[in-house]
Design a protein around this motif. Structure first.
Motif, mmCIF file in Angstrom:
data_model
loop_
_atom_site.group_PDB
_atom_site.id
_atom_site.type_symbol
_atom_site.label_atom_id
_atom_site.label_comp_id
_atom_site.label_asym_id
_atom_site.label_seq_id
_atom_site.Cartn_x
_atom_site.Cartn_y
_atom_site.Cartn_z
ATOM 1 N N ALA A 259 0.818 -1.216 0.000
ATOM 2 C CA ALA A 259 0.000 0.000 0.000
ATOM 3 C C ALA A 259 0.848 1.260 0.000
ATOM 4 C CB ALA A 259 -0.930 -0.007 1.219
ATOM 5 N N ASP A 260 2.063 1.169 0.534
ATOM 6 C CA ASP A 260 2.932 2.345 0.556
ATOM 7 C C ASP A 260 3.951 2.355 -0.577
ATOM 8 O OD1 ASP A 260 4.368 0.228 1.578
ATOM 9 O OD2 ASP A 260 5.193 1.318 3.286
ATOM 10 N N GLY A 261 3.744 1.503 -1.583
ATOM 11 C CA GLY A 261 4.488 1.655 -2.819
ATOM 12 C C GLY A 261 5.742 0.840 -2.999
ATOM 13 N N ILE A 273 11.714 -2.492 -4.559
ATOM 14 C CA ILE A 273 11.972 -1.183 -5.136
ATOM 15 C C ILE A 273 10.858 -0.226 -4.714
ATOM 16 C CG2 ILE A 273 10.823 -1.853 -7.297
ATOM 17 C CD1 ILE A 273 12.654 0.132 -8.736
ATOM 18 N N ASN A 274 11.250 0.979 -4.320
ATOM 19 C CA ASN A 274 10.312 1.994 -3.864
ATOM 20 C C ASN A 274 9.725 2.716 -5.075
ATOM 21 O OD1 ASN A 274 8.980 4.242 -2.810
ATOM 22 N ND2 ASN A 274 10.471 4.532 -1.161
ATOM 23 N N LEU A 275 8.596 2.242 -5.552
ATOM 24 C CA LEU A 275 7.965 2.839 -6.720
ATOM 25 C C LEU A 275 7.328 4.181 -6.398
ATOM 26 C CD1 LEU A 275 6.312 -0.308 -8.334
ATOM 27 C CD2 LEU A 275 8.369 0.896 -9.082
ATOM 28 N N LYS A 276 6.904 4.359 -5.165
ATOM 29 C CA LYS A 276 6.307 5.645 -4.783
ATOM 30 C C LYS A 276 7.309 6.783 -4.977
ATOM 31 C CE LYS A 276 5.764 6.478 -0.448
ATOM 32 N NZ LYS A 276 5.251 6.265 0.918
ATOM 33 N N HIS A 277 8.555 6.528 -4.616
ATOM 34 C CA HIS A 277 9.588 7.552 -4.791
ATOM 35 C C HIS A 277 9.756 7.907 -6.269
ATOM 36 C CE1 HIS A 277 13.317 9.775 -4.370
ATOM 37 N NE2 HIS A 277 13.864 8.988 -5.284
#
Length: 324
Positions: A259-261, A273-277
């Motif tokens: 939920a947080d990416g 991998i942090n897709l939200k960033h």
């Protein structure tokens, strides 16, 4: 697309919220501090990821939570996801407490299937395991869901000392309703580490003793690793998912979006991998698509849940924080 080990990765599980209206003992028995709203991926961001993933060949999506139906506009999101040109299939996993009121809308958008969690048919045991007196609402949703024509599956987790004796009652649901009942071996993640579950090796002999004329099911009945048997006279099938005693990593076809990416490649490992960033820093699509492709290509060979100590790279978050 193919990963480093030649596996076809075509399936993504998407957690749209870490919030839930039940407090199941092996998942979220306590009021865990929720992820702040601003850190949760917006629907348009999730759809952006799904569109790019679809261009890479990931075209089957399972929407989960927490409990996905507690998030506002979940149905609208499912409609948009189903409508992406690269989407082949969208299914939903829910605890069933809110499902019945949304079934007409889910039928209208052409949802491909619904998995409903249910671990017991005993009301007192249900409240003991979930912390809420919602059994009747869940059963209402199961009956209505299978009657609606949407493919319906029941996910059951059996725990020693809690609901082992509910096994045959749950099996019976596949006899009287058009549902598949799947028994899922508990995963040693978060609160799940505190309990002893039952595996296929323990359950199947019990089942075959009572139903010796079973028939193995060779057809695929979904995107996941469940294997099924058919019992004569039943309307549905009985399935087993054994991540520990029946390790299926060699054929794993999935990745997970939290939920947080975070794009998780394996439930065991905490990295990804942090897709939200990437999304919120304004990266162009080709950069995000390449990052997706390169990350998925490095999907680990297998999980290590069999190890006694879950340290180092092992996931430390609770299951509700990862996504069901």
């Amino acid at each position: 697309m193919k990963d480093l080990h030649g596996r076809t990765i075509d399936y993504m599980r998407i957690s749209i919220t870490d919030r839930c209206n039940l407090r199941c003992k092996y998942c979220m028995p306590d009021d865990i501090a929720p992820i702040p709203h601003e850190k949760i991926l917006r629907y348009e961001e999730i759809l952006h990821v799904c569109r790019l993933a679809g261009e890479l060949g990931i075209r089957k999506f399972k929407v989960t939570g927490g409990e996905p139906l507690v998030r506002k506009d979940c149905i609208k999101f499912l409609k948009y996801l189903k409508g992406l040109p690269t989407t082949d299939q969208v299914t939903l996993t829910t605890n069933g407490t809110l499902l019945s009121e949304y079934l007409p809308a889910l039928k209208d958008i052409g949802l491909d299937g619904i998995n409903i969690s249910l671990d017991t048919l005993n009301e007192a045991t249900f409240e003991r395991m979930t912390g809420r007196p919602e059994f009747s609402r869940v059963m209402e949703s199961i009956i209505a869901c299978q009657a609606s024509g949407i493919r319906t599956k029941i996910n059951s987790v059996l725990l020693k000392g809690y609901n082992k004796n509910d096994f045959f009652d749950l099996v019976h649901l596949a006899e009287i309703y058009q549902v598949d009942v799947r028994f899922i071996e508990i995963m040693p993640i978060g609160y799940g580490r505190q309990y002893k579950g039952l595996s296929r090796q323990e359950l199947l002999p019990m089942l075959l003793k009572k139903y010796p004329d079973y028939v193995p099911v060779l057809e695929h009945r979904g995107n996941g690793p469940a294997t099924y048997i058919y019992l004569p006279g039943f309307k549905g099938c009985i399935g087993f998912i054994d991540a520990i005693h029946g390790k299926f990593c060699s054929t794993c076809n999935r990745v997970r979006l939290t939920a947080d990416g975070l794009l998780k490649l394996c439930l065991y490992y905490q990295n990804g991998i942090n897709l939200k960033h990437l999304l919120r820093s304004g990266c162009p699509d080709d950069i995000i698509r390449t990052a997706l492709e390169q990350t998925i290509f490095r999907k680990p060979t297998e999980h290590q849940f069999h190890l006694a100590a879950l340290e180092g790279p092992a996931e430390q978050r609770k299951m509700s924080q990862i996504g069901g």
